[in-house]
Design an enzyme around this catalytic site. Structure first.
Site, PDB file in Angstrom:
ATOM      1  N   LYS A 198      54.545  60.547  58.909  1.00  0.00           N
ATOM      2  CA  LYS A 198      55.714  61.542  59.667  1.00  0.00           C
ATOM      3  C   LYS A 198      56.253  60.387  60.254  1.00  0.00           C
ATOM      4  CE  LYS A 198      55.274  66.287  58.454  1.00  0.00           C
ATOM      5  NZ  LYS A 198      55.946  65.918  57.056  1.00  0.00           N
TER       6      LYS A 198
ATOM      7  N   ARG B 170      50.213  71.733  49.320  1.00  0.00           N
ATOM      8  CA  ARG B 170      49.739  72.286  47.657  1.00  0.00           C
ATOM      9  C   ARG B 170      48.305  72.185  47.811  1.00  0.00           C
ATOM     10  NH1 ARG B 170      54.671  68.179  45.790  1.00  0.00           N
ATOM     11  NH2 ARG B 170      55.453  68.658  47.939  1.00  0.00           N
TER      12      ARG B 170
HETATM   13  N1  BES Z   1      54.877  69.806  56.440  1.00  0.00           N
HETATM   14  C1  BES Z   1      55.856  69.923  55.656  1.00  0.00           C
HETATM   15  C2  BES Z   1      57.079  70.773  55.517  1.00  0.00           C
HETATM   16  C3  BES Z   1      57.994  70.295  55.803  1.00  0.00           C
HETATM   17  C4  BES Z   1      58.825  70.124  56.363  1.00  0.00           C
HETATM   18  C5  BES Z   1      57.559  72.151  57.166  1.00  0.00           C
HETATM   19  C6  BES Z   1      60.083  70.836  57.457  1.00  0.00           C
HETATM   20  C7  BES Z   1      57.990  72.801  58.323  1.00  0.00           C
HETATM   21  C8  BES Z   1      60.196  71.774  58.363  1.00  0.00           C
HETATM   22  C9  BES Z   1      55.281  69.539  54.314  1.00  0.00           C
HETATM   23  O1  BES Z   1      53.711  69.391  54.677  1.00  0.00           O
HETATM   24  C10 BES Z   1      55.381  67.822  54.288  1.00  0.00           C
HETATM   25  O2  BES Z   1      55.567  67.173  54.644  1.00  0.00           O
HETATM   26  N2  BES Z   1      56.090  67.349  52.750  1.00  0.00           N
HETATM   27  C11 BES Z   1      56.933  67.076  52.016  1.00  0.00           C
HETATM   28  C12 BES Z   1      56.766  66.178  50.779  1.00  0.00           C
HETATM   29  C13 BES Z   1      56.701  65.493  50.174  1.00  0.00           C
HETATM   30  C14 BES Z   1      56.229  63.909  50.692  1.00  0.00           C
HETATM   31  C15 BES Z   1      56.834  65.443  48.662  1.00  0.00           C
HETATM   32  C16 BES Z   1      58.285  66.946  52.785  1.00  0.00           C
HETATM   33  O3  BES Z   1      59.115  67.828  52.522  1.00  0.00           O
HETATM   34  O4  BES Z   1      59.138  65.985  53.543  1.00  0.00           O
HETATM   35 ZN    ZN Z   2      53.232  67.391  54.685  1.00  0.00          ZN
END
Ligand code: BES
Ligand code: ZN
Ligand code: ZN
Length: 483
Positions: A262, A336
């Site tokens: 990230k 997931r």
């Molecule tokens: N933990 C994050 C989702 C999240 C984002 C929670 C903002 C709280 C605030 C999750 O694991 C994630 O990073 N999801 C990605 C999925 C994508 C790579 C398909 C996302 O939502 O960008």
């Molecule tokens: Zn994530």
């Protein structure tokens, strides 16, 4: 931790406390003895929910707090009033008395108490000696003054249990990831289980390997912290056999994104990525106190998601607990993967229905914002019951479709499925469609709480940081199933 004590007291008894008076919009005092003209003097005070005014009741030289409750019939207004009242009290008030005589509905008094406890909350465990403690509350006790205390005892007691459980979830979530590791979370769960008559099984890394929890392992590979799977089981007296409800929580104690790292900004709040697991643990901790009459299992899938030389790489494929293979194309879509195994366990164990909670997708924050959780599932009755429970708890849930044709979005070139959907298209739904592959035929609902699990400011009865979203909905849902 600094928690607000609440007790109900008869109006005929004596008490020595700062008084809180409720006022309906249009400046109608509820049950107090203050003429409305007195209050109308307060510039701009209309009695709308959450508005406060400090004034001197006639024949008294002691100040009292007046707090607006809007139309006087809506629970959320009373929650807001409770939070506003405790936050408005001057720092030298240690005991406050809510004059609840004019409120006939115990639910509304309970909502005020809930808002007061939630609004009172602060995470200050880490503030050191240099910190100016004078900005913390001195208040420690809220008396609820009523004519019929018997009527209020149960509802106020229940509100305090649920609100304190929510504060417990907030504490777990607000604690930095450096100390809130999977191991530590599991130890806390064991302690809670021991104290609350719930049984607890903890899978360590070797057991996770032996029992082929491939999704949890795939995410954990990059971390020096060991993963844990926790299962807690609550059985009311006389209940044996499988759970009537299984709760499943995403417990990523820190989500760096893994090798699909990230950005600094996106990572900043990712200690909160175990909010689902925290909501499950906090709920499990109060089922006995609430007298819940259904058998409940709680599963928490705990790991960090970190990059390293041993981390899962984009393109890698793992086999999940239920034998299905998953291609990992983005290691940041890790929630997931750990949920997949926890859902498989819940369905293998024969739960009659499964509810999972997860801070799963940024797409859900885009779709529904910070105050509404997404809900999806394979059983519309279950989804509707959860939406109703959320409504009564003050936690809005909005259903998104589990649109079957979008299954093509998670088709993989090499495995049974891949862990990301089509770019920029229905990311919350494709994540839920992947989860659906792991519940078998069991009725299941998934709550994507990525938005409401965290508040960006000290608004309503929240503080900036963890909200404890989900605890109140789960408690209300399980209580509703009990009778
Ligand atoms: N933990 C994050 C989702 C999240 C984002 C929670 C903002 C709280 C605030 C999750 O694991 C994630 O990073 N999801 C990605 C999925 C994508 C790579 C398909 C996302 O939502 O960008
Ligand atoms: Zn994530
Ligand atoms: Zn995550």
């Amino acid at each position: 931790m600094n928690r607000l004590q609440v007790s109900v007291q008869s109006a005929t008894g004596s008490y020595d406390a700062f008084e809180i008076n409720l006022v309906r919009e249009g400046i109608e005092p509820m049950g107090g003895s203050v003429p409305r003209e007195e209050l109308a003097l307060g510039a701009g005070f209309s009695g709308k929910s959450g508005q406060v005014l400090v004034a001197f009741p006639p024949d008294s030289n002691q100040a009292a707090l007046f707090v607006g409750v809007g139309d006087g019939v809506d629970s959320e207004s009373f929650r807001l009033a409770g939070a506003a009242a405790v936050r408005a009290l001057s720092k030298d008030v240690t005991v406050a008395a809510l004059l609840a005589r004019g409120v006939d509905d115990p639910q509304l008094v309970a909502a005020f108490v809930e808002g007061a406890i939630l609004g009172f909350y602060r995470y200050d465990a880490l503030r050191g000696r240099g910190f100016d403690r004078s900005c913390l509350h001195q208040l420690n006790h809220l008396l609820v003054i009523a004519d019929d205390t018997a009527l209020l005892d149960a509802s106020v007691g229940r509100a305090a249990i649920v609100a304190n459980a929510t504060c417990f979830a907030r504490d777990l979530i607000n604690e930095p990831a450096a100390t809130m590791t999977p191991t530590r979370f599991a130890e806390i769960a064991q302690g809670i289980a021991d104290a609350s008559g719930v049984s607890c099984r903890i899978w360590d890394k070797a057991q996770i390997e032996r029992e082929a929890l491939g999704g949890l392992l795939a995410v954990a590979r990059g971390s020096v912290q060991e993963p844990r799977m926790v299962k807690m089981s609550y059985r009311p007296f006389g209940h044996i056999g499988s759970a009537e409800v299984a709760l499943v929580g995403k417990g990523i104690t820190f989500d760096s994104g893994g090798l699909s790292l990230k950005s600094g900004d996106a990572m900043m709040t990712m200690k909160t990525d175990m909010s689902g697991a925290a909501a499950v643990l906090a709920t499990m901790s109060v089922l006995a106190d609430l007298g819940v009459g259904v058998a409940v299992d709680g599963y928490m899938a705990l790991t960090e998601n970190m990059p390293s030389g041993s981390a899962t790489k984009p393109g890698d494929v793992f086999v999940a607990r239920n034998g299905k293979s998953v291609e990992v194309l983005n290691t940041d879509a890790e929630g997931r993967l750990v949920l997949a195994d926890a859902l498989s366990l819940a369905s293998e164990d024969g739960a009659s229905e499964i509810i999972d909670l997860a801070t799963l997708t940024g797409a859900c924050v885009v779709a529904l914002g910070r105050e509404i959780a997404g809900v999806m599932g394979n059983d519309s009755e279950l989804v509707q019951r959860l939406i109703r429970a959320g409504d009564s708890a003050g936690e809005p849930l909005w259903q998104l479709p589990l649109f079957d044709r979008y299954k093509k979005h998670i088709e993989s070139e090499v495995a049974d499925m891949k862990n990301i959907g089509a770019p920029g298209a229905a990311g919350t739904i494709s994540a839920a469609l992947l989860l659906k592959e792991f519940v078998g035929e069991t009725p299941w609902a998934h709550l994507d709480i990525a938005g409401p699990s965290r508040s960006d400011s000290d608004e309503r009865y929240f503080r900036k940081g963890a909200t404890g979203f989900g605890v109140r909905t789960l408690c209300s849902y399980l209580e509703g199933k009990s009778h």
